[in-house]
Write a protein that holds these residues in place. Structure first.
Motif, PDB file in Angstrom:
ATOM      1  N   LEU A 283       0.833  -1.203   0.000  1.00 35.69           N
ATOM      2  CA  LEU A 283       0.000   0.000   0.000  1.00 35.69           C
ATOM      3  C   LEU A 283       0.869   1.255   0.000  1.00 35.69           C
ATOM      4  O   LEU A 283       0.546   2.237  -0.678  1.00 35.69           O
ATOM      5  CB  LEU A 283      -0.923  -0.008   1.216  1.00 35.69           C
ATOM      6  CG  LEU A 283      -2.026   1.059   1.242  1.00 35.69           C
ATOM      7  CD1 LEU A 283      -2.966   0.898   0.055  1.00 35.69           C
ATOM      8  CD2 LEU A 283      -2.806   0.975   2.554  1.00 35.69           C
ATOM      9  N   ARG A 284       1.975   1.231   0.755  1.00 41.70           N
ATOM     10  CA  ARG A 284       2.905   2.364   0.752  1.00 41.70           C
ATOM     11  C   ARG A 284       3.486   2.555  -0.649  1.00 41.70           C
ATOM     12  O   ARG A 284       3.536   3.675  -1.165  1.00 41.70           O
ATOM     13  CB  ARG A 284       4.028   2.126   1.762  1.00 41.70           C
ATOM     14  CG  ARG A 284       5.142   3.192   1.723  1.00 41.70           C
ATOM     15  CD  ARG A 284       6.153   2.968   2.834  1.00 41.70           C
ATOM     16  NE  ARG A 284       7.349   3.769   2.643  1.00 41.70           N
ATOM     17  CZ  ARG A 284       7.465   5.055   2.976  1.00 41.70           C
ATOM     18  NH1 ARG A 284       6.431   5.685   3.514  1.00 41.70           N
ATOM     19  NH2 ARG A 284       8.596   5.716   2.775  1.00 41.70           N
ATOM     20  N   HIS A 285       3.912   1.466  -1.278  1.00 38.98           N
ATOM     21  CA  HIS A 285       4.420   1.558  -2.647  1.00 38.98           C
ATOM     22  C   HIS A 285       3.374   2.209  -3.553  1.00 38.98           C
ATOM     23  O   HIS A 285       3.682   3.132  -4.315  1.00 38.98           O
ATOM     24  CB  HIS A 285       4.736   0.160  -3.187  1.00 38.98           C
ATOM     25  CG  HIS A 285       5.913  -0.499  -2.552  1.00 38.98           C
ATOM     26  ND1 HIS A 285       6.293  -1.784  -2.852  1.00 38.98           N
ATOM     27  CD2 HIS A 285       6.810  -0.051  -1.624  1.00 38.98           C
ATOM     28  CE1 HIS A 285       7.356  -2.114  -2.150  1.00 38.98           C
ATOM     29  NE2 HIS A 285       7.687  -1.077  -1.392  1.00 38.98           N
ATOM     30  N   HIS A 286       2.157   1.689  -3.467  1.00 37.74           N
ATOM     31  CA  HIS A 286       1.081   2.163  -4.347  1.00 37.74           C
ATOM     32  C   HIS A 286       0.856   3.663  -4.200  1.00 37.74           C
ATOM     33  O   HIS A 286       0.814   4.404  -5.192  1.00 37.74           O
ATOM     34  CB  HIS A 286      -0.204   1.403  -4.030  1.00 37.74           C
ATOM     35  CG  HIS A 286      -1.363   1.771  -4.890  1.00 37.74           C
ATOM     36  ND1 HIS A 286      -1.737   1.051  -5.993  1.00 37.74           N
ATOM     37  CD2 HIS A 286      -2.237   2.824  -4.823  1.00 37.74           C
ATOM     38  CE1 HIS A 286      -2.776   1.620  -6.572  1.00 37.74           C
ATOM     39  NE2 HIS A 286      -3.104   2.694  -5.872  1.00 37.74           N
ATOM     40  N   ARG A 287       0.723   4.121  -2.969  1.00 39.71           N
ATOM     41  CA  ARG A 287       0.366   5.524  -2.747  1.00 39.71           C
ATOM     42  C   ARG A 287       1.535   6.476  -2.996  1.00 39.71           C
ATOM     43  O   ARG A 287       1.335   7.618  -3.432  1.00 39.71           O
ATOM     44  CB  ARG A 287      -0.223   5.681  -1.350  1.00 39.71           C
ATOM     45  CG  ARG A 287      -1.586   4.976  -1.266  1.00 39.71           C
ATOM     46  CD  ARG A 287      -2.239   5.035   0.101  1.00 39.71           C
ATOM     47  NE  ARG A 287      -3.567   4.423   0.041  1.00 39.71           N
ATOM     48  CZ  ARG A 287      -4.371   4.242   1.073  1.00 39.71           C
ATOM     49  NH1 ARG A 287      -3.981   4.627   2.295  1.00 39.71           N
ATOM     50  NH2 ARG A 287      -5.557   3.685   0.916  1.00 39.71           N
TER      51      ARG A 287
ATOM     52  N   ALA B 159      10.180   8.661  -1.930  1.00 41.61           N
ATOM     53  CA  ALA B 159       9.693   9.356  -0.735  1.00 41.61           C
ATOM     54  C   ALA B 159      10.507  10.621  -0.478  1.00 41.61           C
ATOM     55  O   ALA B 159       9.944  11.675  -0.167  1.00 41.61           O
ATOM     56  CB  ALA B 159       9.756   8.420   0.469  1.00 41.61           C
ATOM     57  N   ALA B 160      11.839  10.525  -0.616  1.00 39.56           N
ATOM     58  CA  ALA B 160      12.696  11.691  -0.388  1.00 39.56           C
ATOM     59  C   ALA B 160      12.429  12.775  -1.428  1.00 39.56           C
ATOM     60  O   ALA B 160      12.370  13.964  -1.105  1.00 39.56           O
ATOM     61  CB  ALA B 160      14.160  11.269  -0.414  1.00 39.56           C
ATOM     62  N   LYS B 161      12.268  12.375  -2.675  1.00 43.51           N
ATOM     63  CA  LYS B 161      11.998  13.331  -3.750  1.00 43.51           C
ATOM     64  C   LYS B 161      10.701  14.097  -3.490  1.00 43.51           C
ATOM     65  O   LYS B 161      10.601  15.299  -3.776  1.00 43.51           O
ATOM     66  CB  LYS B 161      11.896  12.580  -5.087  1.00 43.51           C
ATOM     67  CG  LYS B 161      11.553  13.439  -6.291  1.00 43.51           C
ATOM     68  CD  LYS B 161      12.705  14.360  -6.658  1.00 43.51           C
ATOM     69  CE  LYS B 161      12.414  15.099  -7.961  1.00 43.51           C
ATOM     70  NZ  LYS B 161      13.519  16.022  -8.325  1.00 43.51           N
TER      71      LYS B 161
ATOM     72  N   SER C  19      -4.107   8.166   3.517  1.00 42.92           N
ATOM     73  CA  SER C  19      -2.857   8.122   4.270  1.00 42.92           C
ATOM     74  C   SER C  19      -1.848   7.187   3.602  1.00 42.92           C
ATOM     75  O   SER C  19      -2.208   6.113   3.111  1.00 42.92           O
ATOM     76  CB  SER C  19      -3.104   7.633   5.698  1.00 42.92           C
ATOM     77  OG  SER C  19      -3.783   8.600   6.449  1.00 42.92           O
ATOM     78  N   ILE C  20      -0.591   7.594   3.626  1.00 41.72           N
ATOM     79  CA  ILE C  20       0.501   6.759   3.127  1.00 41.72           C
ATOM     80  C   ILE C  20       1.174   6.092   4.326  1.00 41.72           C
ATOM     81  O   ILE C  20       1.653   6.787   5.226  1.00 41.72           O
ATOM     82  CB  ILE C  20       1.534   7.606   2.352  1.00 41.72           C
ATOM     83  CG1 ILE C  20       0.881   8.264   1.142  1.00 41.72           C
ATOM     84  CG2 ILE C  20       2.718   6.739   1.917  1.00 41.72           C
ATOM     85  CD1 ILE C  20       1.797   9.228   0.390  1.00 41.72           C
ATOM     86  N   PRO C  21       1.221   4.765   4.383  1.00 35.02           N
ATOM     87  CA  PRO C  21       1.893   4.096   5.502  1.00 35.02           C
ATOM     88  C   PRO C  21       3.362   4.500   5.591  1.00 35.02           C
ATOM     89  O   PRO C  21       3.998   4.788   4.574  1.00 35.02           O
ATOM     90  CB  PRO C  21       1.753   2.607   5.154  1.00 35.02           C
ATOM     91  CG  PRO C  21       0.585   2.533   4.233  1.00 35.02           C
ATOM     92  CD  PRO C  21       0.618   3.801   3.438  1.00 35.02           C
ATOM     93  N   THR C  22       3.897   4.512   6.795  1.00 32.25           N
ATOM     94  CA  THR C  22       5.315   4.804   6.985  1.00 32.25           C
ATOM     95  C   THR C  22       6.135   3.564   6.636  1.00 32.25           C
ATOM     96  O   THR C  22       5.608   2.464   6.477  1.00 32.25           O
ATOM     97  CB  THR C  22       5.606   5.194   8.438  1.00 32.25           C
ATOM     98  OG1 THR C  22       5.385   4.034   9.267  1.00 32.25           O
ATOM     99  CG2 THR C  22       4.708   6.330   8.892  1.00 32.25           C
ATOM    100  N   MET C  23       7.463   3.739   6.567  1.00 29.47           N
ATOM    101  CA  MET C  23       8.339   2.594   6.304  1.00 29.47           C
ATOM    102  C   MET C  23       8.260   1.577   7.428  1.00 29.47           C
ATOM    103  O   MET C  23       8.558   0.402   7.231  1.00 29.47           O
ATOM    104  CB  MET C  23       9.781   3.070   6.119  1.00 29.47           C
ATOM    105  CG  MET C  23      10.038   3.776   4.804  1.00 29.47           C
ATOM    106  SD  MET C  23      11.801   3.938   4.458  1.00 29.47           S
ATOM    107  CE  MET C  23      12.243   2.218   4.182  1.00 29.47           C
TER     108      MET C  23
END
Length: 238
Positions: A85-89, A126-128, A140-144
């Protein structure tokens, strides 16, 4: 078909099952029925049962499954579901903010890519983007670390009174509906004025300070969530 390609397809299928169980189980991670899962994924009930049995019997079980009692994610399954889900968002946000994709196209593209990006690539995206917490749909985007902030929101279809509300998020499941909502100015953060409920169980609404009202169908209203703290109703977290 090559064994590697078949393995990739198997991995994609597993990821999609885990994401669906996560979504249907809600913040409380309620048990999900096979029927609900079949409807969500558009898969035959017999195929659902076979897959759930495989996921439960894996060396590291990804689900806890009992026939007639439904399914819920194991700790390992939840970690993987949140990772995908994090990847997707993150991919959706990158496509929208950096590559200027139309918002109605980013979900389908992210569905293709989410299974294959490396942790390094994920970190670079994520950094970009400045480590965003919300994707373009308002989700919401899940954290690492596998944590995700709860969003207290209520479906527009639960609103029974007139008023002005802030849109929290819009569903990304149907590109045509998303395109229509966007064209009407309906997006996360926008102010939505509910003027009245229509006879067809839809709503007469307007956006922002505009006096131009338009009809919103019950189906489209079911794709819109409003900030719960503005509403005197019990909020539901997604």
């Amino acid at each position: 078909m090559s064994p590697r390609r078949q393995a990739n397809r198997n991995s994609e299928s597993v990821d999609n099952y885990l994401k669906a169980i996560l979504a249907l189980g809600g913040a409380e991670q309620r048990r999900v029925t096979s029927t609900a899962l079949a409807d969500h994924l558009g898969v035959a009930p017999a195929s659902i049962t076979n897959m759930l049995q495989k996921l439960a019997a894996a060396a590291t079980p990804l689900v806890e499954y009992e026939r007639h009692r439904g399914v819920q994610l194991s700790a390992a399954g939840k970690r993987r579901a949140l990772e995908v889900l994090r990847h997707h968002r993150l991919i959706e946000t990158f496509l929208y903010e950096v590559l200027d994709y139309p918002i109605e196209e980013i979900h389908e593209e992210a569905e293709r890519l989410e299974h294959f990006i490396s942790e390094r690539f994920e970190e670079r995206i994520a950094a970009k983007l400045g480590h965003p917490r919300i994707d373009p749909h308002g989700h919401s985007i899940p954290t690492m670390e596998g944590e995700m902030a709860l969003q207290n929101s209520i479906l527009l279809t639960e609103i029974e009174r007139e008023g002005v509300f802030t849109i929290d998020s819009v569903s990304d499941r149907d590109a045509l509906t998303l395109r229509q909502l966007k064209a009407s100015g309906i997006k996360p953060g926008a102010r939505l004025r509910v003027r009245k409920k229509t006879e067809a169980q839809g709503y007469l609404v307007s956006i922002g300070r505009s006096s131009a009202a338009f009809d919103l169908s019950h189906e489209a209203a079911g794709d819109i969530r409003l900030l719960a703290e503005q509403i005197n109703l019990r909020p539901r977290a997604i």
